[in-house]
Design an enzyme around this catalytic site. Structure first.
Site, PDB file in Angstrom:
ATOM      1  N   ARG A 195      -1.180  -8.507  13.354  1.00  0.00           N
ATOM      2  CA  ARG A 195      -1.661  -7.521  12.370  1.00  0.00           C
ATOM      3  C   ARG A 195      -2.436  -8.215  11.260  1.00  0.00           C
ATOM      4  NH1 ARG A 195       3.529  -4.768  10.508  1.00  0.00           N
ATOM      5  NH2 ARG A 195       2.192  -3.310   9.381  1.00  0.00           N
ATOM      6  N   ARG A 225      11.399  -6.214   5.782  1.00  0.00           N
ATOM      7  CA  ARG A 225      11.208  -4.807   5.414  1.00  0.00           C
ATOM      8  C   ARG A 225      12.053  -3.881   6.291  1.00  0.00           C
ATOM      9  NH1 ARG A 225       5.257  -2.263   4.919  1.00  0.00           N
ATOM     10  NH2 ARG A 225       5.150  -2.401   7.183  1.00  0.00           N
ATOM     11  N   ARG A 255      10.686  -1.610  11.667  1.00  0.00           N
ATOM     12  CA  ARG A 255       9.579  -1.093  12.484  1.00  0.00           C
ATOM     13  C   ARG A 255       9.261  -2.055  13.617  1.00  0.00           C
ATOM     14  NH1 ARG A 255       4.889   0.424   8.262  1.00  0.00           N
ATOM     15  NH2 ARG A 255       3.680  -0.529   9.937  1.00  0.00           N
ATOM     16  N   ARG A 282      -9.865   1.469   7.964  1.00  0.00           N
ATOM     17  CA  ARG A 282      -9.493   0.099   8.311  1.00  0.00           C
ATOM     18  C   ARG A 282     -10.643  -0.625   9.000  1.00  0.00           C
ATOM     19  NH1 ARG A 282      -3.525   1.116   8.402  1.00  0.00           N
ATOM     20  NH2 ARG A 282      -2.486  -0.892   8.516  1.00  0.00           N
ATOM     21  N   LYS A 339       0.836  -1.210   0.000  1.00  0.00           N
ATOM     22  CA  LYS A 339       0.000   0.000   0.000  1.00  0.00           C
ATOM     23  C   LYS A 339       0.872   1.261   0.000  1.00  0.00           C
ATOM     24  CE  LYS A 339      -2.170  -0.782   3.940  1.00  0.00           C
ATOM     25  NZ  LYS A 339      -1.600  -2.077   4.352  1.00  0.00           N
TER      26      LYS A 339
HETATM   27  P1  AMP Z   1       0.530   0.952   8.555  1.00  0.00           P
HETATM   28  O1  AMP Z   1       1.743   1.805   8.447  1.00  0.00           O
HETATM   29  O2  AMP Z   1      -0.567   1.387   7.614  1.00  0.00           O
HETATM   30  O3  AMP Z   1       0.851  -0.517   8.427  1.00  0.00           O
HETATM   31  O4  AMP Z   1      -0.063   1.180  10.028  1.00  0.00           O
HETATM   32  C1  AMP Z   1       0.700   0.824  11.172  1.00  0.00           C
HETATM   33  C2  AMP Z   1      -0.199   0.734  12.385  1.00  0.00           C
HETATM   34  O5  AMP Z   1      -0.809   2.026  12.626  1.00  0.00           O
HETATM   35  C3  AMP Z   1      -1.369  -0.210  12.264  1.00  0.00           C
HETATM   36  O6  AMP Z   1      -1.005  -1.561  12.560  1.00  0.00           O
HETATM   37  C4  AMP Z   1      -2.321   0.372  13.325  1.00  0.00           C
HETATM   38  O7  AMP Z   1      -1.887   0.053  14.629  1.00  0.00           O
HETATM   39  C5  AMP Z   1      -2.118   1.866  13.143  1.00  0.00           C
HETATM   40  N1  AMP Z   1      -3.073   2.409  12.147  1.00  0.00           N
HETATM   41  C6  AMP Z   1      -2.782   2.942  10.936  1.00  0.00           C
HETATM   42  N2  AMP Z   1      -3.892   3.331  10.297  1.00  0.00           N
HETATM   43  C7  AMP Z   1      -4.926   3.037  11.118  1.00  0.00           C
HETATM   44  C8  AMP Z   1      -6.338   3.176  11.019  1.00  0.00           C
HETATM   45  N3  AMP Z   1      -6.922   3.685   9.918  1.00  0.00           N
HETATM   46  N4  AMP Z   1      -7.094   2.750  12.066  1.00  0.00           N
HETATM   47  C9  AMP Z   1      -6.533   2.231  13.178  1.00  0.00           C
HETATM   48  N5  AMP Z   1      -5.219   2.049  13.323  1.00  0.00           N
HETATM   49  C10 AMP Z   1      -4.397   2.454  12.317  1.00  0.00           C
END
Ligand code: AMP
Length: 217
Positions: A171, A127, A160, A88, A13
């Site tokens: 996740r 990653r 990360r 999400r 993404k």
């Molecule tokens: P990402 O970088 O998109 O993989 O997001 C990393 C983490 O941020 C996710 O595993 C969630 O803990 C949090 N997060 C990101 N976007 C959202 C969202 N729209 N709703 C809830 N938690 C989020």
């Protein structure tokens, strides 16, 4: 054009949103990046978010919706935007629909990148992310020119906290239970474009552009 890029963690993404954002000249709004920035700046929101992110859980809807509502009000979104990582949950999707509707706007498409779980695990555990610009690499499939350093800004690459194997499984489970219902949601709204996320970055981008009916030149 207002777009969402969806998919499980590791589907690409972030990578594809950035490239698509450059192609369409619209801002990319990554909620994950916004939260990581809050954590780096040691804000109250960052502290709240970290508690959930470290466990692979989602941040509560009420917090996330407020963050996006503020961000979409900024003038750079007037010509369109790409949302990476939001919505999400169905509650977030409903809130987005309402926010856009109130501004006489709407979502054109929700692009969903499909990648099988075994591939996601390989991608996420290798990653590495740049601390400064957020660019992503993979220690085997896409290593940086100089080990540990970003090709673009020379920033430090790090793993990360949520890209360690035990958190990755949580996740993926959270995606299945809370986010995958959005596929039916957007299918029902006739906005869903499902794209095969396997293969090189250029191939996946070409597939997305084709589905969006945009020429690659
Ligand atoms: P990402 O970088 O998109 O993989 O997001 C990393 C983490 O941020 C996710 O595993 C969630 O803990 C949090 N997060 C990101 N976007 C959202 C969202 N729209 N709703 C809830 N938690 C989020």
């Amino acid at each position: 054009m207002n777009l969402i890029i969806m998919g499980p963690p590791g589907a690409g993404k972030g990578t594809q949103s950035r490239r698509l954002g450059e192609h369409l000249a619209v801002p990319v709004i990554s909620t994950g990046e916004m939260l990581r920035d809050e954590i780096k700046r040691k804000t109250t929101l960052g502290a709240q978010a970290k508690r959930h992110m470290d466990k692979g859980e989602l941040i509560p809807d009420s917090l996330m919706i407020g963050v996006i509502e503020e961000r979409l009000k900024r003038s750079d979104c007037a010509r369109g935007f790409i949302l990476d990582g939001f919505p999400r949950t169905v509650a977030q999707a409903d809130a987005l629909h309402k926010m856009l509707g109130e501004n006489g706007s709407s979502l054109e498409h929700a692009v969903s990148l499909a990648v099988p779980n075994d591939e996601l695990l390989k991608r996420l555990s290798g990653r590495r992310t740049c601390r400064d610009c957020g660019a992503m690499y993979h220690i085997i499939f896409d290593p940086p020119t100089n080990a540990g350093l970003c090709n673009k800004c020379n920033g430090e690459l790090y793993q990360r906290d949520d890209d360690y194997e035990d958190i990755i499984s949580s996740r993926l489970e959270v995606y299945e239970s809370q986010t995958s219902p959005l596929l039916d949601y957007y299918r029902g709204h006739r906005q869903l474009l499902e794209v095969d996320g396997i293969g090189g970055r250029d191939d996946v981008l070409a597939r997305i552009l084709k589905r969006l009916g945009i020429s690659q030149s």
